[in-house]
Design a protein around this motif. Structure first.
Motif, mmCIF file in Angstrom:
data_model
loop_
_atom_site.group_PDB
_atom_site.id
_atom_site.type_symbol
_atom_site.label_atom_id
_atom_site.label_comp_id
_atom_site.label_asym_id
_atom_site.label_seq_id
_atom_site.Cartn_x
_atom_site.Cartn_y
_atom_site.Cartn_z
ATOM 1 N N ILE A 146 0.823 -1.209 0.000
ATOM 2 C CA ILE A 146 0.000 0.000 0.000
ATOM 3 C C ILE A 146 0.859 1.261 0.000
ATOM 4 C CG2 ILE A 146 -1.936 -1.177 1.119
ATOM 5 C CD1 ILE A 146 -1.233 0.491 3.670
ATOM 6 N N GLU A 147 2.183 1.088 0.018
ATOM 7 C CA GLU A 147 3.080 2.238 -0.068
ATOM 8 C C GLU A 147 4.394 1.813 -0.696
ATOM 9 O OE1 GLU A 147 4.615 3.755 3.707
ATOM 10 O OE2 GLU A 147 3.912 1.905 4.672
ATOM 11 N N SER A 148 5.105 2.797 -1.228
ATOM 12 C CA SER A 148 6.418 2.556 -1.818
ATOM 13 C C SER A 148 7.491 2.619 -0.736
ATOM 14 C CB SER A 148 6.704 3.619 -2.887
ATOM 15 O OG SER A 148 8.078 3.625 -3.240
ATOM 16 N N LYS A 149 8.473 1.752 -0.838
ATOM 17 C CA LYS A 149 9.598 1.808 0.095
ATOM 18 C C LYS A 149 10.522 2.978 -0.238
ATOM 19 C CE LYS A 149 9.533 -3.158 1.049
ATOM 20 N NZ LYS A 149 10.238 -4.459 0.883
ATOM 21 N N LEU A 150 10.480 3.442 -1.488
ATOM 22 C CA LEU A 150 11.347 4.539 -1.911
ATOM 23 C C LEU A 150 10.761 5.906 -1.565
ATOM 24 C CD1 LEU A 150 12.554 3.277 -5.405
ATOM 25 C CD2 LEU A 150 13.718 3.122 -3.195
ATOM 26 N N TRP A 151 9.441 6.024 -1.604
ATOM 27 C CA TRP A 151 8.769 7.257 -1.180
ATOM 28 C C TRP A 151 7.526 6.842 -0.396
ATOM 29 C CZ3 TRP A 151 10.418 11.705 -0.022
ATOM 30 C CH2 TRP A 151 9.545 12.782 0.184
#
Length: 325
Positions: A296-301
């Motif tokens: 549900i989210e990016s590890k980069l942003w």
């Protein structure tokens, strides 16, 4: 290549949406399924140009489209929060153009909606995903320029109230800070994290938006000198200085096609790292990877990254007396 295409919808069909849609066409496993504008003729023209299968004159109708998996929200800043939350509640994944909202409170609400509905959400900070930024972050992490102690970055151009009405429209969240000031703030944040202290000063328009804002971010052993303006120009280079050397990102640094590395004031090398298309393609690929991996989210942003940046912007907003109420 993935065995199926991920189906996109686009809400708000202005210039940025056009650039995004152009890059979407470069991604093999992407399909532009539907677009929406309150002006149906605009939606029809956009759909024809970029090959969208359906067009709507209502954002709500697009949110109801059962085939659309992920929605790119490219409307003016003041509508980002409510449209993102509504789309997430309708079971869509969302990538929302920066800045994600005009207040930290709304940013929190958007992240909560992503978590509650178990749907991917990301602020569309495309700069985070371009090859040059990815590589300089790796070099800094590897200690190539030593400990970072100074960052200089700006984003400035001469806007026109007649040609760039949205930029000068207080009701739509106009002004330098929210439209472009978030970029140099982003660079400082991804390299140095949350500052200990912020000092900001602005020159205001008669309608109270900021025409230009200068910002000093103080860290334990580093400083960032940042600037944003919609009434003056700059070279739009960025410099990251460390105890052993520095990195200079090509202009315009936020979509740099490369950078130069200096060690002890001597130029060691110049690196060329062109983007795919305009550069939005890299964040599109990240969205696909996250969706396919049920994230549900990016590890980069990440969600926290967006919240941290929103808090920094909120502090500056308060210091320079911006209000969009």
């Amino acid at each position: 290549m993935a065995d199926r295409k991920i189906k996109w919808g686009i809400v708000g069909l202005g210039n940025i949406a056009s650039q995004f849609a152009s890059d979407l066409l470069l991604i093999d496993d992407a399909e532009l399924t539907a677009v929406a504008s309150r002006d149906i003729s605009k939606a029809e023209l956009f759909a024809e140009k970029f090959g969208a299968l359906r067009m709507y004159n209502s954002y709500d109708l697009l949110f109801e489209d059962s085939e659309v998996e992920i929605i790119y929200i490219a409307t003016p800043h003041n509508s980002h929060a409510e449209l993102s939350i509504k789309a997430l509640e309708k079971g869509k994944h969302v990538i929302c153009e920066k800045p994600m909202s005009l207040s930290y409170n709304d940013a929190e609400r958007m992240i909560e909606a992503s978590t509650k509905n178990n749907r991917f959400f990301m602020e569309a900070f495309w700069t985070r995903f371009i090859p040059s930024i990815q590589e300089i972050l790796q070099k800094v992490d590897n200690g190539i320029i030593g400990d970072v102690n100074y960052i200089k970055a700006d984003f400035a151009f001469h806007g026109s109230e007649t040609e760039n009405k949205r930029l000068f429209d207080k009701e739509l969240g106009g002004g330098a800070l929210f439209d472009i000031g978030v970029y140099p703030l982003f660079l400082s944040y991804i390299l140095l994290g949350n500052p200990k202290e912020i000092i900001a000063k602005a020159i205001k328009h008669k309608n109270d938006i900021d025409l230009q804002t200068s910002m000093l971010l103080q860290y334990e052993s580093a400083q960032s000198v940042l600037h944003a303006s919609i009434v003056s120009e700059s070279d739009m280079k960025a410099s990251i200085s460390g105890s052993k050397g520095r990195i200079e990102l090509n202009s315009p640094w936020f979509v740099a096609d490369g950078y130069s590395l200096f060690i002890n004031d001597e130029k060691e090398a110049a690196f060329t790292l062109p983007t795919l298309g305009k550069g939005y393609s890299h964040e599109i690929i990240e969205c696909h990877n996250c969706i396919r991996n049920n994230q549900i989210e990016s590890k980069l942003w990440s969600h926290q990254n967006s919240l941290d940046l929103s808090r920094i912007v909120e502090e500056i907003k308060n210091q320079i007396g911006l209000s969009f109420a």
